[in-house]
Design an enzyme around this catalytic site. Structure first.
Site, PDB file in Angstrom:
ATOM      1  N   SER A   1       0.776  -1.335   0.138  1.00  0.00           N
ATOM      2  CA  SER A   1      -0.132  -0.146  -0.068  1.00  0.00           C
ATOM      3  C   SER A   1       0.761   1.292  -0.194  1.00  0.00           C
ATOM      4  O   SER A   1       1.762   1.499   0.913  1.00  0.00           O
ATOM      5  CB  SER A   1      -0.826   0.011   1.233  1.00  0.00           C
ATOM      6  OG  SER A   1      -1.823   1.256   1.285  1.00  0.00           O
TER       7      SER A   1
ATOM      8  N   GLY B   1       1.133  11.420   4.875  1.00  0.00           N
ATOM      9  CA  GLY B   1       0.085  11.839   5.629  1.00  0.00           C
ATOM     10  C   GLY B   1      -1.328  11.457   5.158  1.00  0.00           C
ATOM     11  O   GLY B   1      -2.344  12.058   5.130  1.00  0.00           O
TER      12      GLY B   1
ATOM     13  N   CYS C   1      -0.136   3.116  10.853  1.00  0.00           N
ATOM     14  CA  CYS C   1       0.556   4.400  10.248  1.00  0.00           C
ATOM     15  C   CYS C   1       0.993   5.153  11.135  1.00  0.00           C
ATOM     16  O   CYS C   1       0.162   5.721  11.892  1.00  0.00           O
ATOM     17  CB  CYS C   1      -0.358   4.882   9.160  1.00  0.00           C
ATOM     18  SG  CYS C   1       0.443   6.228   8.399  1.00  0.00           S
TER      19      CYS C   1
ATOM     20  N   ASN D   1       4.685  -2.385   8.682  1.00  0.00           N
ATOM     21  CA  ASN D   1       4.750  -1.033   8.224  1.00  0.00           C
ATOM     22  C   ASN D   1       5.942  -0.267   8.452  1.00  0.00           C
ATOM     23  O   ASN D   1       6.792  -0.889   8.851  1.00  0.00           O
ATOM     24  CB  ASN D   1       3.529  -0.226   9.026  1.00  0.00           C
ATOM     25  CG  ASN D   1       2.665   0.739   7.963  1.00  0.00           C
ATOM     26  OD1 ASN D   1       3.405   1.487   7.343  1.00  0.00           O
ATOM     27  ND2 ASN D   1       1.527   0.833   7.926  1.00  0.00           N
ATOM     28  N   THR D   2       5.866   1.233   8.240  1.00  0.00           N
ATOM     29  CA  THR D   2       7.328   1.574   8.352  1.00  0.00           C
ATOM     30  C   THR D   2       7.653   1.849   9.929  1.00  0.00           C
ATOM     31  O   THR D   2       7.137   2.160  10.575  1.00  0.00           O
ATOM     32  CB  THR D   2       7.213   3.006   7.687  1.00  0.00           C
ATOM     33  OG1 THR D   2       6.081   3.642   8.277  1.00  0.00           O
ATOM     34  CG2 THR D   2       7.163   2.853   6.020  1.00  0.00           C
TER      35      THR D   2
ATOM     36  N   GLY E   1      11.986   0.496   2.638  1.00  0.00           N
ATOM     37  CA  GLY E   1      13.354   0.265   1.934  1.00  0.00           C
ATOM     38  C   GLY E   1      14.044  -0.814   2.277  1.00  0.00           C
ATOM     39  O   GLY E   1      14.298  -1.304   3.596  1.00  0.00           O
TER      40      GLY E   1
ATOM     41  N   GLY F   1       8.868  -5.290   3.816  1.00  0.00           N
ATOM     42  CA  GLY F   1       9.705  -4.400   4.317  1.00  0.00           C
ATOM     43  C   GLY F   1      11.132  -4.726   3.539  1.00  0.00           C
ATOM     44  O   GLY F   1      11.758  -5.661   3.820  1.00  0.00           O
ATOM     45  N   GLY F   2      11.574  -3.957   2.600  1.00  0.00           N
ATOM     46  CA  GLY F   2      12.698  -3.816   2.061  1.00  0.00           C
ATOM     47  C   GLY F   2      12.786  -4.922   1.068  1.00  0.00           C
ATOM     48  O   GLY F   2      13.739  -5.365   0.457  1.00  0.00           O
TER      49      GLY F   2
HETATM   50  C1  LIG Z   1       5.446   6.657   0.009  1.00  0.00           C
HETATM   51  C2  LIG Z   1       5.000   5.459   0.953  1.00  0.00           C
HETATM   52  C3  LIG Z   1       3.531   5.642   1.348  1.00  0.00           C
HETATM   53  C4  LIG Z   1       2.935   4.453   2.020  1.00  0.00           C
HETATM   54  N1  LIG Z   1       1.598   4.421   2.287  1.00  0.00           N
HETATM   55  C5  LIG Z   1       1.141   3.493   2.962  1.00  0.00           C
HETATM   56  C6  LIG Z   1      -0.482   3.557   3.200  1.00  0.00           C
HETATM   57  O1  LIG Z   1      -1.071   4.291   2.611  1.00  0.00           O
HETATM   58  N2  LIG Z   1      -0.852   2.461   4.050  1.00  0.00           N
HETATM   59  C7  LIG Z   1      -0.042   1.450   4.569  1.00  0.00           C
HETATM   60  O2  LIG Z   1      -0.892   0.826   5.299  1.00  0.00           O
HETATM   61  N3  LIG Z   1       1.264   1.602   4.457  1.00  0.00           N
HETATM   62  C8  LIG Z   1       1.854   2.540   3.694  1.00  0.00           C
HETATM   63  N4  LIG Z   1       3.266   2.416   3.446  1.00  0.00           N
HETATM   64  C9  LIG Z   1       3.940   1.303   3.867  1.00  0.00           C
HETATM   65  C10 LIG Z   1       4.264   0.327   3.029  1.00  0.00           C
HETATM   66  O3  LIG Z   1       3.089  -0.231   2.513  1.00  0.00           O
HETATM   67  C11 LIG Z   1       5.199  -0.740   3.612  1.00  0.00           C
HETATM   68  O4  LIG Z   1       4.472  -1.342   4.512  1.00  0.00           O
HETATM   69  C12 LIG Z   1       6.568  -0.186   3.946  1.00  0.00           C
HETATM   70  O5  LIG Z   1       7.014   0.692   2.966  1.00  0.00           O
HETATM   71  C13 LIG Z   1       7.520  -1.172   4.063  1.00  0.00           C
HETATM   72  O6  LIG Z   1       7.823  -1.980   2.839  1.00  0.00           O
HETATM   73  P1  LIG Z   1       9.092  -1.511   1.896  1.00  0.00           P
HETATM   74  O7  LIG Z   1      10.357  -1.511   2.699  1.00  0.00           O
HETATM   75  O8  LIG Z   1       8.884  -2.606   0.998  1.00  0.00           O
HETATM   76  O9  LIG Z   1       8.558  -0.259   1.497  1.00  0.00           O
HETATM   77  C14 LIG Z   1       3.633   3.399   2.553  1.00  0.00           C
HETATM   78  C15 LIG Z   1       5.077   3.469   2.290  1.00  0.00           C
HETATM   79  C16 LIG Z   1       5.536   4.486   1.442  1.00  0.00           C
HETATM   80  C17 LIG Z   1       7.049   4.138   1.009  1.00  0.00           C
END
Ligand SMILES: Cc1cc2nc3c(=O)[nH]c(=O)nc-3n(C[C@H](O)[C@H](O)[C@H](O)COP(=O)(O)O)c2cc1C
Ligand SMILES: Cc1cc2nc3c(=O)[nH]c(=O)nc-3n(C[C@H](O)[C@H](O)[C@H](O)COP(=O)(O)OP(=O)(O)OC[C@H]3O[C@@H](n4cnc5c(N)ncnc54)[C@H](O)[C@@H]3O)c2cc1C
Ligand SMILES: Cc1cc2nc3c(=O)[nH]c(=O)nc-3n(C[C@H](O)[C@H](O)[C@H](O)COP(=O)(O)OP(=O)(O)OC[C@H]3O[C@@H](n4cnc5c(N)ncnc54)[C@H](O)[C@@H]3O)c2cc1C
Ligand SMILES: Cc1cc2nc3c(=O)[nH]c(=O)nc-3n(C[C@H](O)[C@H](O)[C@H](O)COP(=O)(O)O)c2cc1C
Ligand code: FES
Ligand code: FES
Lengths: 310, 262, 310, 262
Positions: C27, C78, C136, C198-199, C223, C249-250
């Site tokens: 997402s 946001g 979030c 999530n982040t 990332g 995650g990454g």
């Molecule tokens: C720009 C951006 C927007 C995101 N928006 C959402 C969101 O709206 N809802 C959500 O549950 N996670 C959101 N995430 C989190 C990602 O879905 C994911 O859980 C997180 O980035 C870790 O995975 P990755 O390292 O592969 O990016 C967002 C991440 C990024 C980078």
């Protein structure tokens, strides 16, 4: 002790302890300091924190103990150390010859062990302060529990404080929901400073062998990868407590140090970066001196908590 | 022991095979104090990924000015390094670790496999100089002629006779270096210096133990610092304890280490 | 729906939902999927998860909203979104034309909002599942509190589950002391799957301006930098619950996907990597098919939880 | 609109100043569909650090085969890019975003500052071709002659007259492009196309608003994806809302945006 580099005021205080500058080295990444003598003028550093010491010697975890990850590394050293007695008789002997404040990082599996090791170190010549590791994620007992529970963190802090003759700095784990709760607990329990963050708990897998990359399965993540998390926690804790906050996590350059100070750190510790650039700590001291001079600051202390909010 | 952190210039690049490269680096500081068996830690890129330095044996020095490393591309760090150009600078830490200990009275025999041959060249050169009366035997093995021949030539240039072995039989014995070693006529006071893949070193260790030969091995482990600070580079020794490959080694008396019987 | 790629079995199940392969997109990193049509054959993906939707439209945070960090990025979008009504009328319209299961990521500031948005989505054609974002870190109210407290997490899960007609997947926050506690709470509350992580909450500072790099001050770290933390948490949660675990995650490559599956993930989501390589998700599907074929696996499901402990 | 993810070969590298580089990339796919004002996202390295692609305006295309980017080294990504060699391949996404909208009936005037000149070259070329009766005015400014002159020459080659300005007076007007713009004899139906530092674009916007000219601006923001997926690249518009520079822009009617009065 020269308190200024090139006539520039870099001094900071951690409790009753005055450091000539805010650059320390992080426990477990700088050995017992002497390893870095070929590269660093140790006496130019603010302080060094030595590898974690336990009551009894420990062999540590089996290999592999380290693995590189993206912009970081995982370690599961398992707190290999010579034990407090040999530390005092062998390591302190040579450390005393280095003209730099020494923090001894200590850890225990039980409250009693923390108490005993603190008593044993009390009065030992050449120890400037104690860093209490309540956060090491590698040892199953002790470590994790103490650092993630505010009450246990407070109890350990009190036990060490009561048995110490020098300032104590409690090192916080980032693997918690709200680090400010732990920070306030150790503040109330009498800590003279808090240092953060220790490593984030992580896992790496080798998809070929289908095995964990570390024999211990999980390990502690450090390096540039974790810097944003460390900076956020330092910022939060600096607002939550009135103790000096020592920033740790992904710090390598002068700019990194400035960022942690802006976030509220009184001093910093350089960890993993020592492996990549053994001169990182001394270069940061030089960089800060240069910064204070060119920005015409009265002292580096003006940077502490100087973050400008939008 | 002097150690340096230096920006060293790459003055020569040799490619022995698509994935085997030798770099000659300009560093009088390091070249003039290095001993056989020591290694350097090299930054393979300028960014933060890969983050850590990579360890490489010092494979030869010349004129107290230059030293060489010989490496195989196995991952991202070595790949980056293989893309370097002559004239570029690499950040090098070294020389690190203990070296081989030599005794001119003994019958010395160097046994190397793959990139493990790298430090043995330096050792061979030093032995020829310090024990001129007593040429060491050299047994080296590799996948194929292409990558082994340049190294055999280097040994020959120092005046050493080499017993080569290759996996494909394209040069020397068709098979393992240990086969060759076992067929050599070794004196009872022999000392074997071995560097190569772990199974090969284990085999040589057990062979030496059986025959009562002294045996020095050069151990490879993952390393973060190379200078005894991280405690990451352990090798198991007797009694459940560990030694540190970077500072206690990388060269060990094979009897000090714990070897798994295969 | 083709359930096999080149005759290779990549199918996995999330509750009652069958996916043709375990590769989803995360997402907020894949827009509403159509943005990636120039690069990806969307119908080849296991599923897509769309940007978080709230009851009312939100403008999101002021700029700057993103900043790069070492092997990662911080975002504080946001939760800008068009609101559930326009999502249904505009975005779902086009999403239905893409032959791929769609998960709608939802979030609310209050329990009622979660309930309402779930009811509003119930029965909407073309929605394969709902991902409940309780994690979030960017919105002060709601988000953090729900995701870090097991009871609140359970209450939200139950509310969404009761009002949904499709499987629900609860997305967990990594910013907690023990993620397994939250995972078990949402399992007990009726979740069909959990997705994590999530982040991580982070901060970046520009030392020149002395300001935070993001207008929102803190942001979410994603990332490759966070991969070891994500992998560890997936490993822990997979052991703690019997629900399917979706690893996030990454993740960028086939190897990353294999590692998460070995750690116990039934499926994965690719996030930040989509920005760097828009084809990452489809390439991972291809890579998995190749892997199953060359390793002669019966199906990719053999990898799930296949970590070999030392 | 077609978009591609391509490995494109660098076929030419020009260095206009120590920190200003122009790359010519071989990509018929991108070159043949690109419109002025569009941009590409480029991976500046092979590792994971720097992680994200960097946005660069398409600064010219030629023969539907090649396109150019012109950039200044400001950080790690652009530094890495400046170290590339001819023959290497770069991963490019594009063409992205909306382009400039042109109206041959109006008096067109291109105003560029620094690297903002990059997309205006492409626009100038297109205008000369599509509106041959109606040559646009060109006002461009930069720090110094060294970096401005090659671009002025490029405009001249298309047959356009340029009004240059430099910070140090080494070429053309000694001062700001906005000074030059204000002194031009512009018709009431003028349309200004502006790209450059934010303060310059704000000044031009207010100038146009005052005079009633149409004004298109090309906005630079931090971007993670360049394709409307991350929502990171916002610019404030009226009513507290935001537009996305990568997908709604980067070219906007300046009246749609929220400008801070300085
Ligand atoms: C720009 C951006 C927007 C995101 N928006 C959402 C969101 O709206 N809802 C959500 O549950 N996670 C959101 N995430 C989190 C990602 O879905 C994911 O859980 C997180 O980035 C870790 O995975 P990755 O390292 O592969 O990016 C967002 C991440 C990024 C980078
Ligand atoms: C003291 C010492 C001396 C060495 N001398 C040489 C030398 O002269 N020539 C040479 O080619 N190599 C030598 N090595 C090994 C060399 O350091 C590794 O090949 C290198 O670090 C791999 O880096 P990479 O980034 O390319 O691979 P990575 O991406 O780090 O790893 C790729 C693969 O190689 C394996 N690997 C990584 N490090 C090692 C290691 N230390 N030993 C065995 N396998 C490893 C990993 O498990 C992985 O499977 C030496 C190692 C040590 C400890
Ligand atoms: C649509 C678009 C088109 C662009 N076209 C060009 C072009 O044709 N030529 C060119 O030289 N540059 C152009 N830019 C700007 C270019 O993308 C940045 O200079 C580049 O991303 C910086 O990367 P870096 O890694 O070198 O710097 P970083 O290390 O990322 O940053 C270094 C410094 O530059 C600043 N910076 C980073 N990105 C931007 C940005 N987007 N705008 C302003 N400041 C920034 C940072 O705040 C920091 O102070 C364009 C940007 C956009 C959004
Ligand atoms: C190899 C290694 C060993 C460590 N050993 C200890 C230790 O004994 N005690 C401790 O409190 N922290 C230890 N740490 C944690 C560091 O002191 C530091 O908190 C952490 O690495 C984050 O900082 P960095 O990103 O700068 O490395 C160790 C870290 C590493 C990498
Ligand atoms: S590599 Fe760090 S102690 Fe040996
Ligand atoms: S850069 Fe990602 S939406 Fe514009």
């Amino acid at each position: 002790m020269a308190s200024e580099v090139n006539g520039v005021d870099l001094r900071v205080s951690i409790g009753s302890l005055k450091l000539k500058n805010p650059v320390m080295t992080a426990s477990g990444t700088f050995g017992y300091a002497r390893e870095f003598e070929p590269y660093v003028n140790l006496h130019r550093l603010g302080a060094v924190v030595v590898k974690g010491i336990s009551l009894e010697p420990r062999f540590g975890n089996p290999p592999p103990r380290i693995v590189e990850t993206s912009c970081g590394m995982l370690n599961a050293i398992g707190l290999e150390n010579v034990g407090v007695e040999r530390f005092i008789s062998e390591k302190m002997e040579t450390l005393r010859q280095v003209n730099v404040p020494v923090f001894v990082n200590i850890l225990g599996d039980t409250l009693d062990e923390y108490r005993e090791i603190a008593s044993r170190l009390a009065g030992v010549e050449g120890i400037a302060g104690i860093e209490v590791n309540i956060s090491c994620p590698n040892v199953k007992k002790g470590g994790v529990a103490f650092g993630t529970d505010p009450e246990m963190a407070a109890v350990v802090t009190k036990a060490v404080k009561e048995n110490s003759t020098v300032p104590i700095m409690v090192k916080l784990s980032p693997n918690v929901t709200d680090i400010t709760v732990i920070a306030r607990a150790v503040e109330d329990a009498g800590a003279d400073a808090v240092s953060l963050i220790n490593t984030l708990i992580g896992l790496a897998i080798d998809h070929r062998s289908r095995k964990p990359a570390l024999a211990n399965v999980i390990g502690g993540l450090s390096g540039p990868a974790i810097k944003p998390v460390a900076l956020r926690m330092v910022y939060q804790v600096a607002q939550a407590v009135s103790l000096p906050v020592i920033g740790v996590g992904g710090i390598e350059t002068t700019e990194d140090v400035l960022e942690f100070m802006l976030a509220g750190a009184t001093a910093v510790q350089i960890g993993t970066a020592n492996f990549v650039n053994p001169r990182a700590s001394e270069e940061a001291v030089e960089g800060l001196a240069h910064y204070v001079a060119t920005e015409r600051l009265g002292s580096i202390r003006e940077m502490i908590g100087g973050l400008v909010l939008p | 022991m002097p150690q340096f952190q230096k920006k060293t210039q790459i003055i020569r690049i040799e490619r022995f095979a698509s994935d085997i490269v030798r770099l000659t680096l300009d560093s009088p500081d390091i070249a003039s104090v290095a001993r056989p068996g020591q290694f350097v830690m090299i930054r393979t890129g300028n960014g933060k990924d890969p983050l850590l330095r990579r360890p490489f044996s010092i494979s030869q020095t010349s004129n107290q000015k230059h030293f060489q490393i010989l490496f195989k591309v196995v991952g991202r760090g070595t790949l980056l390094l293989s893309h370097c150009r002559e004239g570029e600078f690499l950040s090098v830490l070294g020389p690190l670790g203990s070296g081989f200990t030599v005794d001119c009275q003994r019958m010395n025999c160097l046994v190397g496999g793959g990139m493990g041959i790298a430090p043995l060249l330096f050792l061979g050169k030093t032995l020829s100089r310090t024990c001129p009366e007593n040429s060491p035997l050299v047994v080296v093995g590799s996948r194929t002629k292409e990558e082994l021949e340049p190294l055999v030539n280097d040994f020959n240039e120092i005046g050493l006779t080499v017993h080569p072995a290759t996996d494909d039989g394209s040069l020397g014995h068709h098979g393992l270096v240990t086969d060759v070693l076992k067929k050599l006529d070794l004196r009872g006071d022999s000392e074997i210096f071995v560097c190569g893949p772990h199974p090969m070193m284990a085999a040589v260790h057990f062979f030496c133990e059986e025959r009562g030969y002294a045996c020095q091995v050069s151990m490879e482990t993952s390393m973060a610092c190379g200078m005894g600070a991280c405690l990451g580079c352990i090798v198991p020794v007797k009694n459940g304890a560990y030694a540190h490959a970077c500072s206690d080694g990388p060269v060990f008396d094979s009897k000090e280490l714990l070897w798994q019987v295969r």
